[in-house]
Motif scaffolding. Sequence first.
Motif, PDB file in Angstrom:
ATOM      1  N   ASN A 102      30.516  40.635  48.681  1.00  0.00           N
ATOM      2  CA  ASN A 102      31.916  40.532  48.282  1.00  0.00           C
ATOM      3  C   ASN A 102      32.540  41.880  47.956  1.00  0.00           C
ATOM      4  OD1 ASN A 102      31.503  37.838  48.591  1.00  0.00           O
ATOM      5  ND2 ASN A 102      31.612  37.320  46.425  1.00  0.00           N
ATOM      6  N   ALA A 103      31.721  42.848  47.648  1.00  0.00           N
ATOM      7  CA  ALA A 103      32.239  44.184  47.324  1.00  0.00           C
ATOM      8  C   ALA A 103      31.924  45.146  48.457  1.00  0.00           C
ATOM      9  CB  ALA A 103      31.649  44.696  46.018  1.00  0.00           C
ATOM     10  N   SER A 380      33.133  50.858  44.002  1.00  0.00           N
ATOM     11  CA  SER A 380      32.782  49.561  44.572  1.00  0.00           C
ATOM     12  C   SER A 380      33.954  48.614  44.329  1.00  0.00           C
ATOM     13  CB  SER A 380      31.511  49.022  43.913  1.00  0.00           C
ATOM     14  OG  SER A 380      31.156  47.775  44.469  1.00  0.00           O
ATOM     15  N   VAL A 381      34.519  48.086  45.413  1.00  0.00           N
ATOM     16  CA  VAL A 381      35.746  47.292  45.312  1.00  0.00           C
ATOM     17  C   VAL A 381      35.491  45.875  45.843  1.00  0.00           C
ATOM     18  CG1 VAL A 381      38.188  47.164  45.895  1.00  0.00           C
ATOM     19  CG2 VAL A 381      37.061  49.401  45.708  1.00  0.00           C
ATOM     20  N   PRO A 382      35.630  44.839  45.009  1.00  0.00           N
ATOM     21  CA  PRO A 382      35.366  43.460  45.431  1.00  0.00           C
ATOM     22  C   PRO A 382      36.569  42.788  46.077  1.00  0.00           C
ATOM     23  CG  PRO A 382      35.800  43.504  43.093  1.00  0.00           C
ATOM     24  CD  PRO A 382      35.898  44.926  43.562  1.00  0.00           C
TER      25      PRO A 382
END
Length: 585
Positions: A102-103, A380-382
Amino acid sequence: MKIRMKAAALLLTCMMLLSLMSFGCAETPKESGQKDGQGSTASDPLGIAGSADEALQDWSIYDKLIDEIRSEQDSQKRIILMHKAEDILMDTGAICPLFSWNARGYYWKTPLNGFYFPPLIGPIFTHTTGTADGILRVRQHPFSTLDPDLLEDVSQRSILLHLFAGLCEIDENNCLKPDLAENIEISEDGLTWTFTLKPDLKWSNGDKLDANDFVYAWKRGADKTIGNPYSSLFSSIEGYPDRLNIKASEDGRTLTVKLVRFCPYFLMLTAMPAFVPLPQKVIEAAEQQSGDPFAWTETGTMVTNGPFKVKSWEPNVLLDMVRNENYHRANEVTLDELIVHCEAVDSSFYQKYIDGEYDFIEFRGQGDYSQLPPYEEHHSVPWALGAVYLSFNINNQELFGKMTPQEAKTLRQALCLLIDRKALAAAAIGSEDDASSTLIPPGVSDGSGNGEQFRSNSEDYRYPIQDPPGYYPLKSDFTRAKELLQSLGYRFTDEGKLSPETPLHLKFTALEVAKDFLPNVVEQFESYGISCETEYCNFETYMKQRQEGDFMVSLSQWGMDYNDPLNLLENYTSDSTHNECGFGR
């Protein structure tokens, strides 16, 4: 009576926001006294005995179930039907979940600001500030087409939305709102949608853009003959796939869409690349001249309506975009130029970022790790909802040709039980907490509009494994796998490996970007005496093999197109281009 924009959009936007913001919801805790795997036995390792047996004999059963889900308007009944569909898929053993993804990891230079990550879309750079010269240089995963009907990779969505604008958009606050649409009306039964476009819209070449461009684009997108892998996104529209019930008004200002069923995520779809308008005149002229229906995307020919237009384009190498002065919100664009490097990753990937050739890169677990950029520039970007899994080709004669359907299912389930998902997730994305044993990844909405996620236990449905919800243990269960394999006649040595007298050989197919991860899967199987070989392909070869059934086991990844379990479940109908397992064929 029609519900006007202010009331309807508020309701639907709230529903969509609950879905969009459901990433990372807490898992339902295990009740006291319950045990993981409750109800499972050696002969029924998933605790859902027989869910797939009838469907494997006649896959139209599953097809009808998906049709029932599409038409069901009672949200709770729909949720139960979707669990039934996932049970069937998982009981086949043909889909082996590994981990959720998801990230996404990125590196970007500290001065950069103003870009954002809409859920399910990825980075949007239209409002980026902090560049030295008004030019942003991005390093992206390779892609070979700019045609919205030939989308290749989930990360490509954001690229296309720099070139095209649709009826709606997801803004920097994760709000779903009108873009090209000035007004939206929805009938009382939710089946008729009327979009009124803003006046004076233009293509990048100055031509008028109106509702007819949407009619053409959506009918083209639904046409399976052009090879659009996402044509099923239009299945909620009446007349799909050949006669979509969509009409443009005489003055071109109004687009009317008739749905065959209520679709709670339809407004979300209108913000996706598959639903943008297309320049019919330009596409048909380019095809007439070249004989290629996709020639219109070549440099010097391509026409867009988004924040940027194409300056130059070389597939799998470089896309250079400049500001589109005919974009309807051109005054909001802060960049003069957006350059996307999309060549294959090499050992200098990170060094080029450090040296300033790139301002923004996506971390893909590849390259020379000895030259990693400064840690403070890693993020880290979800924004995604993704699943990574193994897909078994159930029609592969080499592996299953001498087995009955039940025996083949047993073999697949045994192989799924051997995998240590926690170790794989830790190796692939650095977090064993993302290990998963469900097809539907965590964070996906249950489609009810109440903000609940699908992968949870309730009074109406409980997963075979309670905490976290799933079908397989997250650590290897060699004992049960061995029992299943022995029931098929396989023998084991005293060291717990397959005997040379009963060998088992697996052939894996994967994209080239999986070279740093697939060996971890192979290593686990080889530790039990299973011999393995791997083949890495470019995207075109990979998709061709999957669609033609020319593989044994495929490493698969799916990024959700909209936040509803149906998006993954409908991939496995008999006629779906994403049905790589070969169900019903």
